[in-house]
Design a protein around this motif. Sequence first.
Motif, mmCIF file in Angstrom:
data_model
loop_
_atom_site.group_PDB
_atom_site.id
_atom_site.type_symbol
_atom_site.label_atom_id
_atom_site.label_comp_id
_atom_site.label_asym_id
_atom_site.label_seq_id
_atom_site.Cartn_x
_atom_site.Cartn_y
_atom_site.Cartn_z
ATOM 1 N N VAL A 1 0.849 -1.160 -0.004
ATOM 2 C CA VAL A 1 0.145 0.071 -0.068
ATOM 3 C C VAL A 1 0.953 1.184 0.147
ATOM 4 O O VAL A 1 0.649 1.990 -0.768
ATOM 5 C CB VAL A 1 -0.826 0.093 1.190
ATOM 6 C CG1 VAL A 1 -1.659 1.339 1.497
ATOM 7 C CG2 VAL A 1 -2.021 -0.956 1.043
ATOM 8 N N SER B 1 2.576 1.726 -3.396
ATOM 9 C CA SER B 1 2.061 2.207 -4.307
ATOM 10 C C SER B 1 1.705 3.521 -4.130
ATOM 11 O O SER B 1 1.354 4.475 -5.274
ATOM 12 C CB SER B 1 0.593 1.418 -4.746
ATOM 13 O OG SER B 1 -0.306 1.288 -3.706
ATOM 14 N N ALA B 2 1.302 4.017 -2.863
ATOM 15 C CA ALA B 2 1.125 5.462 -2.746
ATOM 16 C C ALA B 2 2.674 6.247 -3.166
ATOM 17 O O ALA B 2 2.287 7.393 -3.883
ATOM 18 C CB ALA B 2 0.862 5.728 -1.248
ATOM 19 N N ALA C 1 3.199 6.512 -7.002
ATOM 20 C CA ALA C 1 2.278 7.031 -8.000
ATOM 21 C C ALA C 1 2.937 8.244 -8.663
ATOM 22 O O ALA C 1 2.513 8.421 -9.783
ATOM 23 C CB ALA C 1 1.182 7.587 -6.935
ATOM 24 N N PHE D 1 0.959 -2.444 -11.014
ATOM 25 C CA PHE D 1 0.829 -2.731 -9.986
ATOM 26 C C PHE D 1 0.887 -4.246 -9.535
ATOM 27 O O PHE D 1 1.098 -4.558 -8.583
ATOM 28 C CB PHE D 1 -0.644 -2.022 -9.536
ATOM 29 C CG PHE D 1 -0.422 -0.642 -9.278
ATOM 30 C CD1 PHE D 1 0.216 -0.095 -8.327
ATOM 31 C CD2 PHE D 1 -1.422 0.345 -9.928
ATOM 32 C CE1 PHE D 1 0.409 1.446 -8.352
ATOM 33 C CE2 PHE D 1 -1.258 1.661 -9.769
ATOM 34 C CZ PHE D 1 -0.297 2.082 -9.058
ATOM 35 N N LEU E 1 0.327 17.370 -7.478
ATOM 36 C CA LEU E 1 0.104 16.081 -8.114
ATOM 37 C C LEU E 1 -1.111 16.389 -8.931
ATOM 38 O O LEU E 1 -2.226 16.671 -8.284
ATOM 39 C CB LEU E 1 -0.198 14.871 -6.997
ATOM 40 C CG LEU E 1 -0.365 13.438 -7.679
ATOM 41 C CD1 LEU E 1 1.060 12.936 -8.350
ATOM 42 C CD2 LEU E 1 -0.655 12.391 -6.626
ATOM 43 N N ILE F 1 -2.356 -1.894 -5.176
ATOM 44 C CA ILE F 1 -3.081 -0.508 -5.840
ATOM 45 C C ILE F 1 -3.671 0.391 -5.068
ATOM 46 O O ILE F 1 -4.025 1.567 -5.423
ATOM 47 C CB ILE F 1 -3.952 -1.077 -6.848
ATOM 48 C CG1 ILE F 1 -4.452 0.053 -7.881
ATOM 49 C CG2 ILE F 1 -5.424 -1.682 -6.009
ATOM 50 C CD1 ILE F 1 -5.224 -0.581 -9.280
ATOM 51 N N GLY F 2 -3.908 -0.098 -3.402
ATOM 52 C CA GLY F 2 -4.395 0.722 -2.614
ATOM 53 C C GLY F 2 -3.846 2.010 -2.164
ATOM 54 O O GLY F 2 -4.925 2.978 -2.363
ATOM 55 N N GLY F 3 -2.535 2.089 -2.112
ATOM 56 C CA GLY F 3 -1.944 3.248 -1.842
ATOM 57 C C GLY F 3 -2.061 4.308 -2.799
ATOM 58 O O GLY F 3 -2.410 5.421 -2.857
ATOM 59 N N TYR F 4 -2.010 3.768 -4.220
ATOM 60 C CA TYR F 4 -2.415 4.779 -5.540
ATOM 61 C C TYR F 4 -3.635 5.090 -5.300
ATOM 62 O O TYR F 4 -3.834 6.461 -5.528
ATOM 63 C CB TYR F 4 -2.030 3.855 -6.721
ATOM 64 C CG TYR F 4 -2.383 4.641 -8.053
ATOM 65 C CD1 TYR F 4 -1.176 5.474 -8.287
ATOM 66 C CD2 TYR F 4 -3.347 4.410 -8.652
ATOM 67 C CE1 TYR F 4 -1.512 6.165 -9.485
ATOM 68 C CE2 TYR F 4 -3.663 5.217 -9.656
ATOM 69 C CZ TYR F 4 -2.705 5.857 -10.200
ATOM 70 O OH TYR F 4 -2.958 6.759 -11.234
ATOM 71 N N ILE G 1 -3.825 8.142 -2.681
ATOM 72 C CA ILE G 1 -3.119 9.295 -2.900
ATOM 73 C C ILE G 1 -3.576 10.045 -4.130
ATOM 74 O O ILE G 1 -3.297 11.193 -4.086
ATOM 75 C CB ILE G 1 -1.638 8.926 -3.131
ATOM 76 C CG1 ILE G 1 -0.684 10.144 -2.571
ATOM 77 C CG2 ILE G 1 -1.220 8.497 -4.630
ATOM 78 C CD1 ILE G 1 0.396 9.642 -1.771
ATOM 79 N N THR G 2 -4.082 9.393 -5.144
ATOM 80 C CA THR G 2 -4.684 10.089 -6.224
ATOM 81 C C THR G 2 -5.965 10.927 -5.758
ATOM 82 O O THR G 2 -6.624 11.699 -6.655
ATOM 83 C CB THR G 2 -4.960 9.000 -7.549
ATOM 84 O OG1 THR G 2 -5.661 8.070 -6.927
ATOM 85 C CG2 THR G 2 -3.349 8.802 -8.294
#
Lengths: 238, 103
Positions: free
Chosen positions: A82, A85-86, A89, A104, A234, B25-28, B31-32
């Motif tokens: 998690v 992927s944050a 990004a 991912f 962003l 994919i969770g963090g993405y 954050i988006t």
Amino acid sequence: MTKDDFWQGVRGGFPVMVSASPFGALFGALAVDNGFSVFDAVFMSATVFAGASQMVGIELFGHNVQPWLIVLSIFAVNFRHVLYSASIARHIRHFSGLQKFFAFFLLVDPQYAETEKRAERGEPVTFAWYLGFGLIIYLPWQVTTLLGAIFGQMIGDPKAIGLDVLLPIYFMGLVLGFRKRDNWLPVVAVSSLASVAAMHFVGSPWHVSIGAIAGILLAACLPLSKRHEEPVTLEHEV
Amino acid sequence: MDNAEHMHLIYVILAAAVATFLTRIGGYVMITQMKRIPPRMEAALNAVPAAVLSTLVAPAFLSGGWDVAAAMLVAMAVGLRLSSLWMLLVGWLAVMAIRHVLI
């Protein structure tokens, strides 16, 4: 050049593949030992593709633990993704939706670490590079799982041939690779101590999430260096 | 395993695969939803790799036995100068030497 980027990724991922291969074989062997068929072992490597959590999964399955607890444990071991992927990004905004899906899916520890390093060096994180790096790890992972499952009995005691020491040393190399970052030493110290304490008081696999969150909270609370004063914008994703 | 047990295992593996993909994919997704990254969050994100990977190293160092701890120290000394492949090779040689020569 797309093709050059792809092969640059393949070359970059090659050492990772070499160091991951013993673990793919070990996973295959241990999976068969825990009641998996050869097909099941490869099926898990192909769909989950996360070594440490796969090891946890077969261990729990071998002990007839309830399914929800197996899935929850795998989720906990993989929870660090998690954060990956944050963090990633920022670097893959330009990928298409389908490219992001594959990106991912292939997001393992070294893939994340190398993507961050590449972005830090100012080199473009192209999908071709990312895919090359990912596939040279993903495809051999299936092959070594298959070989390990087939020849599982021949591995015998992994300690006798020194396999158990490779994974911690590999992760330690990744930690050292980030030593130029702000507050590296306090973060490493706090995460290490918190994970050891959590291992003792809460138990595995939660020590991973607890130790990580301790170091990350520390980094958020410590004084900011100059380059963090300007907030990074962003673009909003559709 | 009979057929029903085998299908049960396949479902568990598929559920584990979905759970793993959600973490990836969770963090993405989170954050988006935000328009800009606050500086403290960026500092926190920069600490993620060292923080997470330390939790995979420290317990192994303490609970792997003195031979593993010694090999890791040797590998760390190597890692300050050389690549991770050298770390793996030297660390592996160290643990094999301890196990098969010293003991």
